[in-house]
Write an enzyme that holds these catalytic residues in place. Sequence first.
Site, PDB file in Angstrom:
ATOM      1  N   LYS A 168       0.820  -1.215   0.000  1.00 38.69           N
ATOM      2  CA  LYS A 168       0.000   0.000   0.000  1.00 38.69           C
ATOM      3  C   LYS A 168       0.853   1.263   0.000  1.00 38.69           C
ATOM      4  O   LYS A 168       1.881   1.328   0.679  1.00 38.69           O
ATOM      5  CB  LYS A 168      -0.903   0.021   1.245  1.00 38.69           C
ATOM      6  CG  LYS A 168      -1.913  -1.112   1.269  1.00 38.69           C
ATOM      7  CD  LYS A 168      -2.741  -1.102   2.545  1.00 38.69           C
ATOM      8  CE  LYS A 168      -3.831  -0.049   2.518  1.00 38.69           C
ATOM      9  NZ  LYS A 168      -4.827  -0.282   3.611  1.00 38.69           N
ATOM     10  N   GLY A 174      -8.367   6.964  -2.700  1.00 45.72           N
ATOM     11  CA  GLY A 174      -9.210   6.598  -3.829  1.00 45.72           C
ATOM     12  C   GLY A 174      -8.899   5.221  -4.386  1.00 45.72           C
ATOM     13  O   GLY A 174      -9.125   4.966  -5.565  1.00 45.72           O
ATOM     14  N   GLU A 210       0.401  -4.627   4.426  1.00 44.59           N
ATOM     15  CA  GLU A 210      -0.584  -5.139   5.378  1.00 44.59           C
ATOM     16  C   GLU A 210      -0.936  -6.557   4.946  1.00 44.59           C
ATOM     17  O   GLU A 210      -0.994  -6.838   3.742  1.00 44.59           O
ATOM     18  CB  GLU A 210      -1.871  -4.291   5.355  1.00 44.59           C
ATOM     19  CG  GLU A 210      -1.748  -2.989   6.102  1.00 44.59           C
ATOM     20  CD  GLU A 210      -3.047  -2.168   6.066  1.00 44.59           C
ATOM     21  OE1 GLU A 210      -4.042  -2.625   5.487  1.00 44.59           O
ATOM     22  OE2 GLU A 210      -3.023  -1.066   6.624  1.00 44.59           O
ATOM     23  N   ILE A 213      -6.569  -9.215   3.833  1.00 41.37           N
ATOM     24  CA  ILE A 213      -7.730  -9.872   4.436  1.00 41.37           C
ATOM     25  C   ILE A 213      -8.677 -10.291   3.313  1.00 41.37           C
ATOM     26  O   ILE A 213      -9.224  -9.445   2.608  1.00 41.37           O
ATOM     27  CB  ILE A 213      -8.405  -8.931   5.463  1.00 41.37           C
ATOM     28  CG1 ILE A 213      -7.384  -8.643   6.572  1.00 41.37           C
ATOM     29  CG2 ILE A 213      -9.687  -9.552   6.021  1.00 41.37           C
ATOM     30  CD1 ILE A 213      -7.798  -7.587   7.552  1.00 41.37           C
ATOM     31  N   ARG A 303     -11.382  14.860   6.323  1.00 47.02           N
ATOM     32  CA  ARG A 303     -12.208  15.739   5.483  1.00 47.02           C
ATOM     33  C   ARG A 303     -13.642  15.230   5.534  1.00 47.02           C
ATOM     34  O   ARG A 303     -13.912  14.176   6.091  1.00 47.02           O
ATOM     35  CB  ARG A 303     -11.718  15.647   4.036  1.00 47.02           C
ATOM     36  CG  ARG A 303     -11.642  14.177   3.581  1.00 47.02           C
ATOM     37  CD  ARG A 303     -11.397  14.027   2.109  1.00 47.02           C
ATOM     38  NE  ARG A 303     -10.935  12.719   1.730  1.00 47.02           N
ATOM     39  CZ  ARG A 303     -11.701  11.671   1.476  1.00 47.02           C
ATOM     40  NH1 ARG A 303     -13.003  11.776   1.591  1.00 47.02           N
ATOM     41  NH2 ARG A 303     -11.181  10.514   1.118  1.00 47.02           N
TER      42      ARG A 303
END
Length: 467
Positions: A168, A174, A210, A213, A303
């Site tokens: 990642k 997005g 990560e 999953i 945000r």
Amino acid sequence: MPGAPVPDVGRPIRRVFVANRGEIAVRIVEACHRLGIEAVVGVSDADRDTLAALRADRAVCIGPARAADSYLRKETIVAAALGTGCDAVHPGYGFLSERAAFRRYCAEHGLVFVGPSAEAISELGDKLRARRIAESLGVPTVPGSDQVESAADARRFGEREGYPFLLKASAGGGGRGMRIVRDAAEVDAAHAGASAEAAAAFGDSTLYIERYIERARHVEVQVLGDSFGNVVHLGERDCSTQRRHQKLLEEGPSPILDESVRRQMAAEAVKLARHVGYEGAGTVEFIVDLDTKSFYFLEMNTRIQVEHPVTEMITGRDLVAEMIRIAAGEPLSFSQDDVSIRGHSIECRINAEDFRAGFRPSPGQLRAWSPPSGPGIRLDSHCYAGYRIPPFYDSMIGKLLVHADDRAQAIEKMRDALEAFVIEGIETTIPFHRMVLSHPDFHENRVTTRWVENVLMRPANQGPESS
Ligand code: ADP
Ligand code: ADP
Ligand code: MG
């Protein structure tokens, strides 16, 4: 325009500059007007005809169609805000909303930024940093790595911890800058792909890992904090119906959480927001592993979020108005005890896309535009009959929401609303949503974040849609 009802505590706001486009620009203009505040919207050459420009007190052109030459130019936006006598800037989502440098630039020019501090944006906006903060607070994070320096580094992780894992981008957003790695042979290509994509999209190629999953739900908690240290949560939204890690349909409350997990998740979100002195609206995203029933922190979005109206439907609160009041130095207008969740809400993102052709963008002129209406139906959109959707931006043309007493009734209401929605001239994702809402997996909560790609869009399952 009536005088500003926002009291002169510290940072009075009388006129807001809307530094965004599309439906969220309309949403911000309307919230300002409800508060008795004026709104000026900055539009690109391609957005002069958008509903936000028509509804705002004033619209000013901030440059050519290309976002890099207009919506992403902080100097132009700040000059336009000052030139039109604005006191504050609302950044919406996307574009400059999560750029700490923009936040600072506004402050340097005496403009209130409707959102959290630059420190909170940079601490939490960077996923790797946010992950470290979460770990330090005991908020569960997905087992994984710190910064990955090279493909060899990633391969060592795989040898040690096993596959599959997810590479990642720390600066990602997005759904971009992410690659699933299923075995050692895939590491090199995935590493090169993720870092190149991250460098191009975010100007930062930092990666981390990560554990991937396989059977996951995406559940996120809405928080609000003010400048007096109050932090509350407004329940959660379930955004598991995704394609390529991008949300297509959201609902709240999550149909898969039991009360004790729901409470724990909200408490973790509040803990994190409180730790950074969070001001404004924010979302703490979690991933739920359906096989172990555990949940882990994914990231915090500093945000307003696309799917915020789901929360507004089930809490009756106006999140955008609340953000503006908080930025004006007011305390939160309610406490945690005042927040109650009522019924169930679903949001469908209506995109100008031909989903049967791989979700290919379908810009063009709206020959007909006739939205559904009725109790518990809401449409957030910048479109109208005759409007020409420009090809330069995100393809989302509206968000259709429903609210009902329970999930089954909300699904029914959404199916009827989608069927009644007449749009001609372009392809939209309405038929896609009708397919989702009529699928037994959706009714029975068997959807995972990979369901659209692995089940729904499998050629064998693409029969004629039923309604
Ligand atoms: P959500 O949909 O949960 O609000 P997303 O991460 O999908 O959050 O982003 C919302 C919007 O912002 C989308 O239109 C997306 O394309 C855009 N976006 C997300 N991250 C960035 C970024 N770093 N730079 C520019 N636009 C972004
Ligand atoms: P973005 O900034 O692009 O929104 P997120 O970290 O929020 O990135 O992840 C977006 C989506 O990617 C999640 O909703 C989920 O579907 C998927 N995802 C992210 N991390 C994992 C993971 N560790 N395992 C499985 N899926 C993941
Ligand atoms: Mg996310």
